[in-house]
Design a protein around this motif. Structure first.
Motif, short mmCIF file in Angstrom:
data_model
loop_
_atom_site.label_atom_id
_atom_site.label_comp_id
_atom_site.label_asym_id
_atom_site.label_seq_id
_atom_site.Cartn_x
_atom_site.Cartn_y
_atom_site.Cartn_z
N GLU A 586 51.00 18.83 -5.01
CA GLU A 586 49.55 19.10 -5.02
C GLU A 586 49.13 19.89 -3.79
O GLU A 586 48.35 20.84 -3.89
N GLN A 587 49.64 19.51 -2.61
CA GLN A 587 49.28 20.21 -1.37
C GLN A 587 49.79 21.64 -1.38
O GLN A 587 49.09 22.57 -0.96
N ALA A 588 51.03 21.83 -1.82
CA ALA A 588 51.62 23.17 -1.81
C ALA A 588 50.88 24.11 -2.76
O ALA A 588 50.62 25.28 -2.43
N CYS A 589 50.54 23.61 -3.95
CA CYS A 589 49.80 24.43 -4.90
C CYS A 589 48.42 24.80 -4.35
O CYS A 589 47.94 25.93 -4.51
N ARG A 590 47.78 23.86 -3.70
CA ARG A 590 46.45 24.12 -3.15
C ARG A 590 46.53 25.17 -2.03
O ARG A 590 45.68 26.06 -1.93
N GLU A 591 47.57 25.10 -1.19
CA GLU A 591 47.72 26.07 -0.10
C GLU A 591 48.11 27.44 -0.63
O GLU A 591 47.68 28.47 -0.10
N ALA A 592 48.91 27.50 -1.68
CA ALA A 592 49.37 28.79 -2.21
C ALA A 592 48.23 29.62 -2.78
O ALA A 592 48.35 30.86 -2.89
N THR A 593 47.14 29.00 -3.16
CA THR A 593 46.00 29.76 -3.69
C THR A 593 45.36 30.65 -2.60
O THR A 593 44.59 31.56 -2.93
N ARG A 594 45.70 30.42 -1.33
CA ARG A 594 45.14 31.22 -0.22
C ARG A 594 46.01 32.43 0.08
O ARG A 594 45.65 33.25 0.91
N TRP A 595 47.17 32.50 -0.54
CA TRP A 595 48.10 33.61 -0.28
C TRP A 595 47.87 34.73 -1.28
O TRP A 595 47.22 34.54 -2.33
N PRO A 596 48.47 35.89 -1.03
CA PRO A 596 48.42 36.98 -2.02
C PRO A 596 49.02 36.55 -3.35
O PRO A 596 49.89 35.66 -3.40
N GLU A 597 48.58 37.17 -4.41
CA GLU A 597 48.94 36.72 -5.75
C GLU A 597 50.42 36.92 -6.06
O GLU A 597 50.95 36.27 -6.97
N HIS A 598 51.10 37.80 -5.33
CA HIS A 598 52.52 38.01 -5.65
C HIS A 598 53.42 37.03 -4.90
O HIS A 598 54.63 36.99 -5.14
N VAL A 599 52.88 36.21 -4.03
CA VAL A 599 53.67 35.27 -3.24
C VAL A 599 53.73 33.92 -3.96
O VAL A 599 52.71 33.35 -4.33
N ARG A 600 54.95 33.43 -4.11
CA ARG A 600 55.15 32.14 -4.77
C ARG A 600 55.32 31.03 -3.74
O ARG A 600 55.55 31.29 -2.55
N VAL A 601 55.24 29.80 -4.24
CA VAL A 601 55.55 28.63 -3.42
C VAL A 601 56.66 27.85 -4.12
O VAL A 601 56.61 27.64 -5.34
N ALA A 602 57.68 27.48 -3.37
CA ALA A 602 58.83 26.73 -3.91
C ALA A 602 58.74 25.29 -3.43
O ALA A 602 58.57 25.03 -2.23
N VAL A 603 58.85 24.37 -4.36
CA VAL A 603 58.75 22.94 -4.07
C VAL A 603 60.06 22.27 -4.48
O VAL A 603 60.51 22.43 -5.62
N ASN A 604 60.66 21.51 -3.56
CA ASN A 604 61.88 20.77 -3.87
C ASN A 604 61.55 19.55 -4.74
O ASN A 604 60.60 18.81 -4.45
N VAL A 605 62.35 19.35 -5.78
CA VAL A 605 62.13 18.25 -6.72
C VAL A 605 63.35 17.34 -6.69
O VAL A 605 64.48 17.79 -6.90
N SER A 606 63.11 16.07 -6.44
CA SER A 606 64.19 15.07 -6.41
C SER A 606 64.56 14.64 -7.83
O SER A 606 63.72 14.65 -8.74
N PRO A 607 65.83 14.25 -8.05
CA PRO A 607 66.21 13.71 -9.37
C PRO A 607 65.34 12.52 -9.79
O PRO A 607 65.07 12.36 -10.97
N GLU A 608 64.91 11.71 -8.81
CA GLU A 608 64.08 10.57 -9.15
C GLU A 608 62.76 11.00 -9.78
O GLU A 608 62.23 10.34 -10.66
N GLN A 609 62.24 12.16 -9.34
CA GLN A 609 61.00 12.67 -9.92
C GLN A 609 61.22 13.16 -11.35
O GLN A 609 60.40 12.93 -12.24
N LEU A 610 62.34 13.83 -11.57
CA LEU A 610 62.61 14.39 -12.89
C LEU A 610 62.78 13.31 -13.95
O LEU A 610 62.49 13.54 -15.12
#
Length: 778
Positions: A586-610
């Protein structure tokens, strides 16, 4: 006892008084005939005395009233005595008192009415007749005083009134005295009789209880009576006792008791210890109770429970022993089965945790007594969970059975192996004075358990990790020794598995630190101690920032800055990674909205989350709450997601890809079978681990070949490649030559705060128009 209670006019609290009244009135029926005859004779005498003097009509009225009263009294008496009356109600007692009052009123007619037609002699004669009836009632019905008191009161008052009217004061006083004496006497008789009734009722109740117990005993097919004489020969054998012996009563009578129950041991003399105990008690002529004896009936062994008491005559001479017995074979077998289940594992047949704990306690006491050492080894199977998840618990149970068989085969006489639960086993070494024996046993266990298994046409490979603790050096109690062996096992698992580790004091310090970190981590979110840093990923050719990797950092109020290498494994083990991962996304997505539109944000996902059923919904919520486009969110996963249930992980990621998100495979090449995973899921990016980048910078042929192969494979699969850990210009140039698409590392920027990352774009046209360098921000 109060007079009203004796008369039956009031029942004291407690006791079954209706039953006691029945005992009081039980003798009435026996005197019915005699009482009618006495009343008839007295009535004839009264008529004779006043014949020719009193009017015939008055005499006839007397006879009619007496007949009516006696008839009603007779009916009341018969109601009270119909059948075997156990209880009499209050209404029935009142009816009896009323019938007596009617008879008494009939006898009140002569003194009150006849007295006007005769003299003093006639009135005295009538009083004498009434006295005779009163005394007869006292003798015949004294046990039921209500009858006598009612009759005496009415007739006595009638006589006293008559004597007073005609001036016979002496006779009036004599009548009053008789009434008092009769009342006292009948009260004493009634009290004695009622006390006897109470005793009789108690005896009857005890007799009923005894009869009930005897009946219950007779109906119980498992118990029997037995009796022996002074020579220990069976006497008065009961049919059930003979049946329990499998013989007839004639065959049992007069035979030695021990011979009948010892079977072939009677000839060989090899008696069980319980039979020896019974023989000694019979020999000493002492009482015994619930003695468990192993007997032989034919060729079958049974368990009997015997109780016996010596019999003595009036002079105290010994006559033998009498007792009861029952066959408790089934109960004994059930108890043995329960005892077995309490100490052995039903699946593997090995001792369970309880028995291992007891054995370790014995070993510690033995070591302390003889100044030796004991050892406790904890064993955990590697990769067993993958077998359970992929092939099911039935295959897993069969595998555990084979593991237990192998453990039994490698152990010696001084070593006890058991199952703690799940895929955890343990070994207790009673005498571990030779320190090499622990290493020898551990190596044998690891080597033997690591060999392939054949289960239901599947060839399975599982290894084993071992942690050991030496007693009493590493723990003076069972709990300490088991805990320290568990810490050593945890270190062996952390070192990659398939290893044996001894306990060291430092492990306890690490475990305590881990415990404190876990406690603090549970409150880190609500205390706002977590924050995100962002590390840039640049285009290998233009060095323009194309994405940021969101990295969580923890600044604990208690422990300061905690390395992700410490708290992330704790979060995954405790499943705290799920709420933390949701917050990060949630925090990463909210911060990425302040960047240029071509810039992505990568979030690490744990197996426990999946493996959470609502993971896709979590991604949707993060995107919708922030307003970030799904194409700008990249989920980074490692090969470990395929080690549990690959289908679940694949399904979750495919749902996210359907939304428009991309998926990157992190730490590529460091897992078990990376090439196979590329077939299972359509990744957008492959991240080359930093170990290969550093190896290539050092001219490692293997690392160079691996990077070239990964780049070629990614290009053919239309995937991009990201090289991690680039820290110098030379490494950056090398990566470009090898063909990697993107670069990530300290050379282009360390992980930075959100505001620092935003400043990179604000300086875009100032210093370096063609490249956004993160080095100044580092």
């Amino acid at each position: 006892m109060p007079l009203l209670a004796l008369l039956g006019l009031r029942d004291p609290e407690g006791g079954d008084w209706n039953r006691l009244r029945a005992l009081q009135f039980s003798q009435i029926n026996q005197t019915i005939g005699l009482r009618i005859v006495v009343h008839a004779c007295c009535a004839l005498i009264a008529i004779w005395v006043y014949a020719g003097k009193a009017p015939v009509a008055l005499l006839g009225a007397f006879v009619a009233a007496l007949a009516a009263g006696l008839f009603y009294a007779l009916r009341a008496d018969r109601v009270l005595t119909i059948g075997d009356r156990v209880r009499i109600t209050r209404q029935e007692i009142n009816r009896k008192g009323l019938s007596t009052a009617l008879v008494a009123c009939a006898w009140a007619i002569p003194p009150l009415a006849f007295g006007f037609y005769g003299g003093d002699a006639e009135r005295t004669a009538i009083a004498l007749l009434i006295a005779i009836l009163l005394l007869g009632s006292t003798l015949a019905l004294g046990v039921a005083p209500l009858v006598t008191v009612v009759f005496g009161a009415i007739t006595g008052i009638a006589c006293i009134v008559a004597f007073l009217v005609f001036g016979q004061f002496g006779m009036a006083l004599a009548t009053l005295t008789l009434m008092v004496v009769v009342t006292i006497g009948v009260s004493q008789v009634a009290r004695i009789h009622l006390t006897a009734c109470l005793a009789e009722a108690g005896n009857a109740e005890k007799s009923e209880v005894v009869s009930l117990l005897l009946r219950e005993f007779e109906e119980n097919q498992t118990d029997w009576l037995w009796q022996i004489d002074t020579n220990r020969l069976v006497r008065s054998a009961s049919p059930r006792f003979a049946f329990a012996l499998g013989r007839s009563v004639e065959e049992v009578e007069g035979r030695p008791f021990l011979e009948l129950i010892s079977g072939e041991a009677w000839e060989t003399g090899q008696f069980p210890s319980s039979l020896h105990d019974l023989a000694e008690r019979l020999k000493r002529r002492e009482s015994f109770s619930n003695l468990l004896v192993k007997v032989s009936i034919g060729r079958e062994h049974r368990w009997w429970e015997l109780s016996g008491t010596p019999m003595l005559d009036d002079n105290g001479a010994y006559l033998g022993i009498r007792g009861v017995g029952s066959d408790v074979t089934e109960q004994r077998e059930s108890s043995e089965k329960i005892a077995y289940l309490a100490r052995y594992d039903t699946l593997t047949g090995l001792p369970n945790r309880l028995m291992l704990t007891e054995a370790l306690g014995d070993a510690l006491r033995y070591a302390e007594q003889w100044r030796t050492r004991c050892a406790f080894l904890m064993i955990d199977l590697d990769r067993f969970k993958a077998v359970n998840d992929s092939l099911g618990h039935q295959v897993g149970d069969k595998l555990l059975a084979q593991v237990s068989a192998r453990l039994k085969a490698v152990l010696g006489e001084d070593e006890l192996c058991g199952r703690l639960g799940g895929d955890e086993f343990a070994i207790v070494i009673r005498d571990a004075s030779d320190r090499n024996c622990i290493q020898r046993v551990a190596k044998s266990v690891i080597a033997r358990l690591s060999q392939p298994y054949e289960v239901d046409h599947h060839t399975l490979y599982v290894g084993a990790s071992v942690g050991s603790a030496l007693g009493p050096r590493d723990g003076q109690t069972v709990e300490e020794l088991m805990r320290n062996a568990d810490l050593a096992l945890y270190r062996a698992k952390d070192d990659g598995g398939g290893e044996h580790r001894h306990y060291e004091p430092a492990l306890h310090a690490n475990a305590e630190e881990r415990r404190q970190l876990e406690f603090a981590l549970r409150r880190a979110l609500e205390n706002r101690e977590l924050e995100l840093n962002y590390q840039p990923v640049v285009n290998a050719t233009t060095e323009e920032v194309v994405s940021f990797e969101a990295l969580v950092r923890w600044n604990s109020a208690q422990h300061g800055s905690v390395s992700p290498g410490k708290f992330v494994p704790i979060a995954e083990d405790t499943r705290l990674i799920v709420p933390i991962g949701t917050w990060v996304m949630e925090q990463a997505c909210r911060e990425a909205t302040r960047w240029p539109e071509h810039v992505r944000v990568a979030v690490n996902v744990s197996p426990e989350q999946l493996f959470e059923p609502d993971f896709a919904a979590t991604v949707v919520n993060a995107l919708s709450a922030s307003g970030l486009e799904a194409r700008r969110l990249e989920l980074e996963v490692t090969e470990s997601i395929f080690l549990r249930d690959a289908s679940v992980a694949r399904s979750s990621l495919e749902q996210c890809m359907a939304l428009g998100c991309t998926v990157a495979l992190d730490d590529f090449g460091t897992g078990y079978s990376s090439l196979g995973y590329l077939r299972k899921l359509r990744f957008s990016t492959i991240k080359v681990d930093r170990s290969f980048v550093q190896g290539a910078a050092q001219d490692s042929k293997e690392s160079l070949a691996i990077i070239r192969a990964v780049v070629a494979m990614a290009d053919s699969l239309e995937m991009t490649t990201t090289a991690e850990g680039v820290e110098s210009v030379e490494e950056a140039d090398l990566i470009r030559r090898l063909g990697c698409t993107k670069i990530q590392g300290y050379y282009f920027g360390r992980p930075m705060r959100a505001e620092e990352a935003l400043q990179l774009f604000r300086r875009r046209h100032s210093d370096m128009p063609s490249r956004i360098s993160a080095r100044p921000a580092a």
